[in-house]
Design an enzyme around this catalytic site. Sequence first.
Site, PDB file in Angstrom:
ATOM      1  CG  HIS A   1      -2.033   1.138   1.545  1.00 18.92           C
ATOM      2  ND1 HIS A   1      -1.715   2.544   1.618  1.00 18.92           N
ATOM      3  CD2 HIS A   1      -3.406   0.339   0.756  1.00 18.92           C
ATOM      4  CE1 HIS A   1      -3.382   3.002   0.804  1.00 18.92           C
ATOM      5  NE2 HIS A   1      -4.190   1.557   0.231  1.00 18.92           N
TER       6      HIS A   1
ATOM      7  CG  ASP B   1      -8.325  -3.986  -2.700  1.00 13.17           C
ATOM      8  OD1 ASP B   1      -9.140  -4.092  -2.454  1.00 13.17           O
ATOM      9  OD2 ASP B   1      -7.740  -3.300  -3.218  1.00 13.17           O
TER      10      ASP B   1
END
Length: 428
Positions: free
Chosen positions: A306, A363
Amino acid sequence: MSDKAIINLEGKSYELPVITGTENEKAVDISKLRAQSSYVTFDEGYKNTGATTSGITFLDGEKGILRYRGYNIEDLAEKASFTEVMYLLLNGELPTTDQLGTFENNLTQHTLVHENLVKVFEVFPTGSHPMGQLMTMMASLSSFYPDSLNPNKSPEATNLTIIRLLAKMPTLAAMIQKKGKGHPVLYPQNKYDYVTNFLYMTFGNVTEEYHADPVVVDAMNKLLILHADHEQNCSTSTVRMVGSSHANLYASIGAGIAALWGPRHGGANQEVLEMLEYIRDKDNGDVKKVVAEAKDKKRLLFGFGHRVYKNFDPRANILKKACDNILAKLGVNDPLLAIAKELEQAALSDPYFIERKLYPNVDFYSGIIYKALGFPTPMFTVLFALGRLPGWISQWKELRENNEDIGRPRQIYTGPVQRPFPDMKGRK
Ligand code: ACO
């Protein structure tokens, strides 16, 4: 005494103001630097650039903190409904019972879409991707509301557009799934709440009574809340960028949907599930090959890494726990969950991932839950968009209320310097 940054360029010294946020985040304000010195700052991918001030979402990627309007994501996911979170993001405060009732009632008054919009679905070939359809539908909505094309009309007009958009999004998302299967669409029912209505339109059938499973309703509320906002990510920045040109809300959100579709952003949820299926079907469930390929830069480990979180993504933590719980309650025994856990373990104990601080993101586990709830894989990113819609709208609203400048970055030109125009015969 307030801090100042001093920058020395070509023997001259420039003083730059420092601005501080409510969580003590600090930034050097370089907005006047070019006018004073002719220098711009350079930051490809905006890794270190604050593009706006914002009072909506706070996240601390080092500590794994995420808050909407000051409330911890863990509390919101546990205690609030998605419509409460929508209200919170849009208005800055949690609603009272009356305020929530009025808000939810307003939403139910605008859930239908124009019948001609339903016909747009007929032009899509079988198997066309749901995100492409959603983008088209969002742009098409603007055609049905020409009165809302001017975002500067009035706060009341803007508010009506916001309610319309929030109300119609579940209808459109459900229609995409129904049309994809060749099933007749189901029209919204005002007796259902926002999330149940979406589930009814998606999983109900014209031929029988629909009974919402409270486990599914609860899981869906949680998933939507966890996706509802994430400050200046790629799609939200796109919405703000487009909105800064005073484009209407439908156009701005359509652009956000396009940005979300990419596999490095929201499209990763589809990629994760396909990657897990690949491991199951082609690699006999052995996670080591995928990890090795990721380390060799042959593929990305989707659902890992991320830009901002260099520690656990708090949303992934919540989803990991929820995943076990939801699958158990639904009686689903999905081998993909075991593969996901093994893959997570393999990556988290590998120096490549440790050194780069790559952890599971939102996700990683969401797809397994969506699958257990009955959604086809290509719909996953549409579900992300449904969750993110109130965040995108709140950010667009904030930008407009603050009358922010048009977004227009600079560049460092690296092309040819001026040269004479050659005639055709003089070209090589
Ligand atoms: N698999 C393998 N290697 C990775 C991954 C990954 N998922 N993510 C990052 N890396 C590596 C990079 O190759 C780079 O290695 P290097 O130092 O040897 O060059 C290093 O880790 C740093 O990564 P960056 O790409 O610089 O990190 P950045 O912040 O630019 O990218 C991103 C973040 C786009 C999310 C990236 O981690 C990624 O592509 N992940 C996979 C896709 C994904 O899951 N996206 C969803 C993100 S969450 C969301 O948008 C909702």
